[in-house]
Design a protein around this motif. Structure first.
Motif, PDB file in Angstrom:
ATOM      1  N   LYS A 171      24.682  15.997  -5.114  1.00 32.77           N
ATOM      2  CA  LYS A 171      23.381  15.335  -5.041  1.00 32.77           C
ATOM      3  C   LYS A 171      22.523  15.743  -6.234  1.00 32.77           C
ATOM      4  CE  LYS A 171      23.098  15.020   0.021  1.00 32.77           C
ATOM      5  NZ  LYS A 171      22.297  15.412   1.215  1.00 32.77           N
ATOM      6  N   ARG A 172      21.818  14.792  -6.781  1.00 41.95           N
ATOM      7  CA  ARG A 172      20.969  15.083  -7.939  1.00 41.95           C
ATOM      8  C   ARG A 172      19.779  15.954  -7.593  1.00 41.95           C
ATOM      9  NH1 ARG A 172      23.823  10.728  -8.414  1.00 41.95           N
ATOM     10  NH2 ARG A 172      24.491   9.900 -10.419  1.00 41.95           N
ATOM     11  N   ASP A 173      19.432  16.044  -6.309  1.00 44.36           N
ATOM     12  CA  ASP A 173      18.329  16.903  -5.881  1.00 44.36           C
ATOM     13  C   ASP A 173      18.764  18.356  -5.708  1.00 44.36           C
ATOM     14  OD1 ASP A 173      16.600  14.746  -5.832  1.00 44.36           O
ATOM     15  OD2 ASP A 173      16.918  14.349  -3.695  1.00 44.36           O
ATOM     16  N   ASN A 174      20.064  18.596  -5.729  1.00 38.69           N
ATOM     17  CA  ASN A 174      20.588  19.952  -5.575  1.00 38.69           C
ATOM     18  C   ASN A 174      20.846  20.587  -6.937  1.00 38.69           C
ATOM     19  OD1 ASN A 174      20.495  19.682  -2.821  1.00 38.69           O
ATOM     20  ND2 ASN A 174      22.672  19.187  -2.597  1.00 38.69           N
ATOM     21  N   PRO A 175      20.831  21.927  -7.005  1.00 37.92           N
ATOM     22  CA  PRO A 175      20.947  22.604  -8.301  1.00 37.92           C
ATOM     23  C   PRO A 175      22.336  22.521  -8.923  1.00 37.92           C
ATOM     24  CG  PRO A 175      20.871  24.203  -6.500  1.00 37.92           C
ATOM     25  CD  PRO A 175      20.571  22.866  -5.898  1.00 37.92           C
TER      26      PRO A 175
END
Length: 202
Positions: free
Chosen positions: A11-15
């Motif tokens: 996910k792009r929201d995860n690091p």
């Protein structure tokens, strides 16, 4: 010569962990770590470093015969694994690319690979397996025997460091390459002997 290791998040929201390893300076501590999120941030970082090699902890290709990983697509008869995943099983289990989390990660990896492969040498690795081959039990402690971190690393940055280190072994011809070159391969350290290459000048 610089190598970038990327521990890519699905996910792009995860690091996403990033490690930059500079091979021209054989000085202990010559790695830079950071955490990024969006594809744009990752591509900007890569282009600013202009590395010789990028090594990514994520699938960068689809199984032979597949155009996607959707179960209702005609290509689904192509299977859930690439040859590289079948071969890596001698070291431990890996998840099918069609699992929900792996599907998301794979499609993101494939998308980034399409952009990066035209300009950079790009390889895929599996840090958990590389860690096992190298005999690392505590990544922060074991990697700290060879590198001085510019920040207190998180788990993603540590995995990115293992990816970059595997790239170092690849450049120095101490590696294994699993899978079918026409489908996508995974590189790993050849063994603990590779660590002897990490000799630094004070």
């Amino acid at each position: 010569m610089k190598i970038i290791g990327i521990d890519l998040a699905g996910k792009r929201d995860n690091p996403t962990g990033i490690c930059v390893l500079n091979l021209r300076k054989a000085i202990r501590g010559n790695i830079d770590l950071c955490t990024l999120y969006s594809d744009e941030e990752i591509l900007e970082k890569v282009n600013s470093v202009n590395p010789y090699l990028i090594v990514v902890d994520a699938p960068l290709s689809l199984p032979k015969g597949r155009c996607c990983l959707e179960k209702d697509c005609e290509c689904s008869v192509g299977g859930h694994f690439r040859q590289s995943e079948r071969e890596i099983r001698i070291y431990g289990s890996v998840l099918p690319l069609t699992f929900r989390g792996m599907k998301m990660l794979t499609m993101r990896g494939v998308g980034l690979a399409r952009v990066l492969s035209d300009q950079y040498l790009l390889k895929e690795t599996h840090p958990r397996t590389a860690q096992k081959i190298l005999g690392f039990e505590n990544l922060k402690k074991d990697l700290g025997n060879y590198f001085h971190f510019n920040i207190d690393p998180n788990e993603h940055e540590l995995d990115a460091t293992v990816a970059a280190l595997t790239g170092f072994f690849y450049v120095n011809n101490c590696y294994l390459e699993l899978g079918d070159a026409n489908e996508g391969t995974i590189i790993l350290p050849e063994g603990k002997k590779c660590l002897k290459m990490l000799i630094y000048e004070d």
